[in-house]
Design a protein around this motif. Structure first.
Motif, PDB file in Angstrom:
ATOM      1  N   ILE A  20      -0.701  -2.877  14.812  1.00 36.63           N
ATOM      2  CA  ILE A  20      -1.675  -2.900  14.148  1.00 36.63           C
ATOM      3  C   ILE A  20      -2.155  -1.549  13.401  1.00 36.63           C
ATOM      4  O   ILE A  20      -1.915  -0.487  14.166  1.00 36.63           O
ATOM      5  CB  ILE A  20      -3.302  -3.069  15.185  1.00 36.63           C
ATOM      6  CG1 ILE A  20      -2.876  -4.699  15.654  1.00 36.63           C
ATOM      7  CG2 ILE A  20      -4.615  -3.165  14.443  1.00 36.63           C
ATOM      8  CD1 ILE A  20      -3.832  -5.082  16.749  1.00 36.63           C
ATOM      9  N   LYS A  21      -2.223  -1.568  12.136  1.00 32.63           N
ATOM     10  CA  LYS A  21      -2.778  -0.404  11.171  1.00 32.63           C
ATOM     11  C   LYS A  21      -3.998   0.341  11.894  1.00 32.63           C
ATOM     12  O   LYS A  21      -4.845  -0.575  12.011  1.00 32.63           O
ATOM     13  CB  LYS A  21      -2.725  -0.584   9.908  1.00 32.63           C
ATOM     14  CG  LYS A  21      -1.415  -1.245   9.266  1.00 32.63           C
ATOM     15  CD  LYS A  21      -1.570  -1.306   7.797  1.00 32.63           C
ATOM     16  CE  LYS A  21      -0.509  -1.915   6.859  1.00 32.63           C
ATOM     17  NZ  LYS A  21      -0.638  -2.217   5.852  1.00 32.63           N
ATOM     18  N   PRO A  22      -4.241   1.519  11.783  1.00 35.53           N
ATOM     19  CA  PRO A  22      -3.257   2.502  11.377  1.00 35.53           C
ATOM     20  C   PRO A  22      -2.080   2.687  12.336  1.00 35.53           C
ATOM     21  O   PRO A  22      -2.389   2.643  13.442  1.00 35.53           O
ATOM     22  CB  PRO A  22      -3.927   3.615  11.007  1.00 35.53           C
ATOM     23  CG  PRO A  22      -5.090   3.619  12.102  1.00 35.53           C
ATOM     24  CD  PRO A  22      -5.349   2.202  12.340  1.00 35.53           C
ATOM     25  N   LEU A  23      -1.044   3.180  11.787  1.00 32.94           N
ATOM     26  CA  LEU A  23       0.176   3.565  12.699  1.00 32.94           C
ATOM     27  C   LEU A  23      -0.106   5.051  13.266  1.00 32.94           C
ATOM     28  O   LEU A  23      -0.842   5.632  12.512  1.00 32.94           O
ATOM     29  CB  LEU A  23       1.639   3.425  11.944  1.00 32.94           C
ATOM     30  CG  LEU A  23       2.005   2.276  11.467  1.00 32.94           C
ATOM     31  CD1 LEU A  23       3.293   2.415  10.716  1.00 32.94           C
ATOM     32  CD2 LEU A  23       2.085   1.178  12.608  1.00 32.94           C
ATOM     33  N   SER A  24       0.206   5.037  14.360  1.00 36.97           N
ATOM     34  CA  SER A  24       0.302   6.620  15.097  1.00 36.97           C
ATOM     35  C   SER A  24       1.387   7.112  15.414  1.00 36.97           C
ATOM     36  O   SER A  24       2.645   6.096  15.586  1.00 36.97           O
ATOM     37  CB  SER A  24      -0.759   6.461  16.085  1.00 36.97           C
ATOM     38  OG  SER A  24      -0.238   5.800  17.205  1.00 36.97           O
ATOM     39  N   ILE A  35       1.750  -8.074   6.281  1.00 35.99           N
ATOM     40  CA  ILE A  35       1.380  -9.390   6.139  1.00 35.99           C
ATOM     41  C   ILE A  35       1.090  -9.799   4.889  1.00 35.99           C
ATOM     42  O   ILE A  35       1.273 -10.430   4.013  1.00 35.99           O
ATOM     43  CB  ILE A  35       0.387 -10.171   7.389  1.00 35.99           C
ATOM     44  CG1 ILE A  35       1.251 -10.110   8.709  1.00 35.99           C
ATOM     45  CG2 ILE A  35       0.088 -11.394   7.195  1.00 35.99           C
ATOM     46  CD1 ILE A  35       0.244 -10.542   9.754  1.00 35.99           C
ATOM     47  N   PHE A  90       0.242   4.375  -0.431  1.00 39.15           N
ATOM     48  CA  PHE A  90      -0.106   5.312   0.595  1.00 39.15           C
ATOM     49  C   PHE A  90       0.185   5.064   2.009  1.00 39.15           C
ATOM     50  O   PHE A  90       0.501   6.027   2.766  1.00 39.15           O
ATOM     51  CB  PHE A  90      -1.701   5.631   0.662  1.00 39.15           C
ATOM     52  CG  PHE A  90      -2.080   7.017   0.911  1.00 39.15           C
ATOM     53  CD1 PHE A  90      -1.616   8.122   0.281  1.00 39.15           C
ATOM     54  CD2 PHE A  90      -2.685   7.421   2.035  1.00 39.15           C
ATOM     55  CE1 PHE A  90      -2.188   9.329   0.730  1.00 39.15           C
ATOM     56  CE2 PHE A  90      -3.080   8.396   2.821  1.00 39.15           C
ATOM     57  CZ  PHE A  90      -2.643   9.689   1.969  1.00 39.15           C
ATOM     58  N   ASP A 124       0.881  -1.259   0.206  1.00 33.90           N
ATOM     59  CA  ASP A 124       0.225   0.070  -0.044  1.00 33.90           C
ATOM     60  C   ASP A 124       0.984   0.921   0.099  1.00 33.90           C
ATOM     61  O   ASP A 124       1.431   1.589   0.965  1.00 33.90           O
ATOM     62  CB  ASP A 124      -0.969  -0.105   1.192  1.00 33.90           C
ATOM     63  CG  ASP A 124      -1.804   1.077   1.411  1.00 33.90           C
ATOM     64  OD1 ASP A 124      -1.768   2.173   0.429  1.00 33.90           O
ATOM     65  OD2 ASP A 124      -2.827   0.879   1.861  1.00 33.90           O
ATOM     66  N   LEU A 157       3.890   5.884   2.519  1.00 30.86           N
ATOM     67  CA  LEU A 157       4.159   7.467   2.333  1.00 30.86           C
ATOM     68  C   LEU A 157       3.922   8.056   3.723  1.00 30.86           C
ATOM     69  O   LEU A 157       4.524   8.651   4.393  1.00 30.86           O
ATOM     70  CB  LEU A 157       3.083   8.033   1.459  1.00 30.86           C
ATOM     71  CG  LEU A 157       3.131   9.541   1.323  1.00 30.86           C
ATOM     72  CD1 LEU A 157       4.536   9.973   0.545  1.00 30.86           C
ATOM     73  CD2 LEU A 157       1.909  10.107   0.503  1.00 30.86           C
ATOM     74  N   MET A 158       2.554   7.610   4.394  1.00 26.95           N
ATOM     75  CA  MET A 158       2.355   8.021   5.803  1.00 26.95           C
ATOM     76  C   MET A 158       3.333   7.565   6.968  1.00 26.95           C
ATOM     77  O   MET A 158       3.666   8.334   7.775  1.00 26.95           O
ATOM     78  CB  MET A 158       0.835   7.666   6.154  1.00 26.95           C
ATOM     79  CG  MET A 158      -0.030   8.436   5.466  1.00 26.95           C
ATOM     80  SD  MET A 158      -1.962   7.969   5.904  1.00 26.95           S
ATOM     81  CE  MET A 158      -1.960   6.285   5.799  1.00 26.95           C
ATOM     82  N   SER A 175      -2.977  -4.826   9.043  1.00 27.68           N
ATOM     83  CA  SER A 175      -4.358  -4.402   9.620  1.00 27.68           C
ATOM     84  C   SER A 175      -5.016  -5.585  10.318  1.00 27.68           C
ATOM     85  O   SER A 175      -6.023  -5.331  10.956  1.00 27.68           O
ATOM     86  CB  SER A 175      -5.162  -4.152   8.429  1.00 27.68           C
ATOM     87  OG  SER A 175      -5.233  -4.881   7.466  1.00 27.68           O
ATOM     88  N   LYS A 189       9.200  12.210  11.245  1.00 33.51           N
ATOM     89  CA  LYS A 189       8.746  13.435  12.125  1.00 33.51           C
ATOM     90  C   LYS A 189       9.067  12.985  13.467  1.00 33.51           C
ATOM     91  O   LYS A 189       9.665  13.992  14.239  1.00 33.51           O
ATOM     92  CB  LYS A 189       7.217  13.380  12.059  1.00 33.51           C
ATOM     93  CG  LYS A 189       6.685  14.630  12.282  1.00 33.51           C
ATOM     94  CD  LYS A 189       5.161  14.800  12.037  1.00 33.51           C
ATOM     95  CE  LYS A 189       4.884  15.934  11.527  1.00 33.51           C
ATOM     96  NZ  LYS A 189       3.269  15.844  11.232  1.00 33.51           N
ATOM     97  N   THR A 209       6.509   9.602   6.933  1.00 34.22           N
ATOM     98  CA  THR A 209       6.301  10.825   7.502  1.00 34.22           C
ATOM     99  C   THR A 209       6.253  10.776   8.882  1.00 34.22           C
ATOM    100  O   THR A 209       7.155  11.412   9.451  1.00 34.22           O
ATOM    101  CB  THR A 209       4.753  11.446   7.009  1.00 34.22           C
ATOM    102  OG1 THR A 209       4.604  11.121   5.633  1.00 34.22           O
ATOM    103  CG2 THR A 209       4.731  13.011   7.401  1.00 34.22           C
ATOM    104  N   MET A 210       5.737   9.765   9.379  1.00 41.91           N
ATOM    105  CA  MET A 210       5.825   9.717  10.851  1.00 41.91           C
ATOM    106  C   MET A 210       7.089   9.005  11.390  1.00 41.91           C
ATOM    107  O   MET A 210       7.679   9.678  12.382  1.00 41.91           O
ATOM    108  CB  MET A 210       4.589   8.631  11.254  1.00 41.91           C
ATOM    109  CG  MET A 210       3.103   9.029  11.539  1.00 41.91           C
ATOM    110  SD  MET A 210       2.234   7.568  12.093  1.00 41.91           S
ATOM    111  CE  MET A 210       1.620   7.066  10.648  1.00 41.91           C
TER     112      MET A 210
END
Lengths: 338, 132
Positions: free
Chosen positions: B110-114, B58, B11, B9, B14-15, B89, B22, B18-19
């Protein structure tokens, strides 16, 4: 054998009082505690036997009675005894040949009156009673085994290893497969297999012949008279049946169990698929949606980024929509009605 | 330390990038779209002195996360310098158990990552050798 302790009931069918007293004396010598009854005529004997007040252990029958004699007498005596009490014939020299012949009709033994001694009588009476007991036990035991076979709730049969012909079938087999007893006995075990399974049957038979296994168990397909195909769990064991090498078969119809298991396995498979789909397929776009909303909260997004995130948001939502519809369809297929 | 993000995935990667940047977990993580390309990269570029942090999804096409774990021994490293974090997920307990049994796997996210996930990883003692 301590014969003095034996308590037997003995019927002597004899019109000659002198002979009767002599025999009674002899009997009492070695069977002092036994009851001895006399019937001077055949009609009297018939009466005594029919009353069933006393169960006689042995009958001593004089072959020449005032009201009856000869072969007819023997046949009727056997009948009067219910074919259940051993008969010893008492006879003179004149009918010795006939007495010997009478053994084939069902008489237990014969004694020559003129040569009668206590020892000869003792041997004949005790031997006859004991032999009869053993025969009775044997008959009962045979009957018990026959009953086990015939009244077994599970189909059973015996087939000839060489010709594959049915030699015997039980009630349950007749009920289950739909063929009559006579039909079965005119068939071979090939006739209850679906035609396409005959090569398999032959292969199994050949293999079992070479391995000489006395016990065998496997699943096979059988065909009933009405054409219905069933799956049976067969247990077989090697026996000698009426002098023929044979196999005794116990058949357990597992068609319903099998179908039930298959249904459960199918349902389990579907449930596993659903669990996998929930975890990997449904949660994937959902996780993305959650992640995206986090990002959309960020304040330093450029207009392009914002637009891209919104597009992703829509894509993920559409993906989720398709997946949910797919799951509903799959669940419908499951028909979780039970 | 080298960091790999293995997920089909785009996207997500990409996210995640960023995390990761950051929060200072890593300044330049590399993204791979399935287990196969990630393994190829590792086999060709592995250096024993380097430490590796790998995020692995996975459910991926071509080579999924489980197959990636099966092949990771061929890279030449060991759990001492390769640290795998499964990121999926899937909330299926069976998946989580299976992942954590693998010697290279130190964490299951577990997605989403934070952002919180990233700061927690930095404090995770199983990953401590990475930040020494």
């Amino acid at each position: 054998m301590q014969s003095s302790l034996l308590h037997y009931s003995i019927l002597i069918i004899e019109d000659n009082l002198g002979d009767f007293v002599l025999i009674e004396d002899y009997l009492h010598e070695f069977l002092p505690s036994s009851e001895i009854y006399q019937a001077p005529t055949f009609s009297k004997a018939k009466e005594m036997l029919a009353s069933k007040d006393i169960i006689y252990d042995v009958i001593l029958l004089d072959l020449s009675l005032p009201d009856h004699s000869g072969k007819k007498l023997i046949e009727e005596a056997i009948e009067a005894s219910g074919n259940n009490t051993p008969i010893i014939i008492l006879t003179g020299y004149s009918s010795l040949d006939f007495a010997i012949e009478s053994l084939t009709i069902g008489v237990a033994d014969y004694l020559l009156k003129d040569e009668l001694t206590p020892i000869a009588l003792r041997k004949s009476v005790l031997y006859t009673i004991e032999r009869h007991k053993i025969l009775l036990n044997l008959k009962e035991s045979e009957q018990r085994y026959a009953d086990l076979f015939h009244f077994s709730p599970q189909p059973m049969w015996v087939f000839d290893v060489e010709t594959l012909a049915f030699l015997n079938v039980n009630e349950a087999a007749i009920r289950h497969y739909g063929y009559s007893y006579d039909e079965f006995l005119s068939m071979t075990i090939k006739d209850i297999r679906p035609p396409e399974d005959i090569p398999l049957l032959q292969a199994v038979l050949t293999r079992n012949k070479t391995t000489h296994r006395s016990f065998f168990q496997a699943e096979f397909r059988h065909q009933k008279k009405n054409g219905e195909i069933i799956i049976v769990d067969l247990k077989s064991t090697f026996i000698i049946y009426r002098g023929r090498a044979a196999k005794l078969i116990l058949a357990h119809d597992i068609t319903a169990n099998k179908k039930y298991l298959e249904e459960i396995e199918h349902q389990n498979q579907k449930l596993r698929e659903i669990a996998w789909v929930q975890s990997h397929v449904v949660r994937a776009p959902l996780a993305r949606l959650l992640g995206l909303t986090q990002f959309l909260n960020e304040e330093d997004l450029s207009p392009q980024e914002y637009k891209q995130y919104l597009k992703e948001l829509h894509n993920s939502a559409s993906e989720l929509d398709i997946i949910v519809k797919d799951i509903v369809k799959k669940t419908h297929e499951l028909k979780l009605t039970k | 330390m080298e960091m790999l993000l293995v997920d089909d995935d785009k996207f997500f990667t990409l996210m995640a990038k960023t995390m990761v940047t950051k929060t200072g977990l890593h300044s330049s993580p590399k993204a791979f779209e399935n287990g196969f390309v990630a393994l190829e990269y590792l086999k060709n570029n592995y250096t024993p002195q380097e430490k590796y942090l790998i995020f692995v999804d996975i459910n991926m096409p071509i080579m999924n996360g489980w197959e990636f774990l099966e092949g990771i021994n061929e890279v030449g490293g060991s759990p001492n310098n390769i640290f795998v974090v499964m990121v999926s997920s899937s909330v299926d307990y069976a998946d989580i158990q299976r992942a954590l049994k693998h010697p290279y796997v130190r964490e299951y996210l577990i997605k989403p990552l934070s952002i919180q996930n990233m700061t927690d990883l930095k404090k995770n003692h199983l990953l401590a050798p990475l930040f020494e």
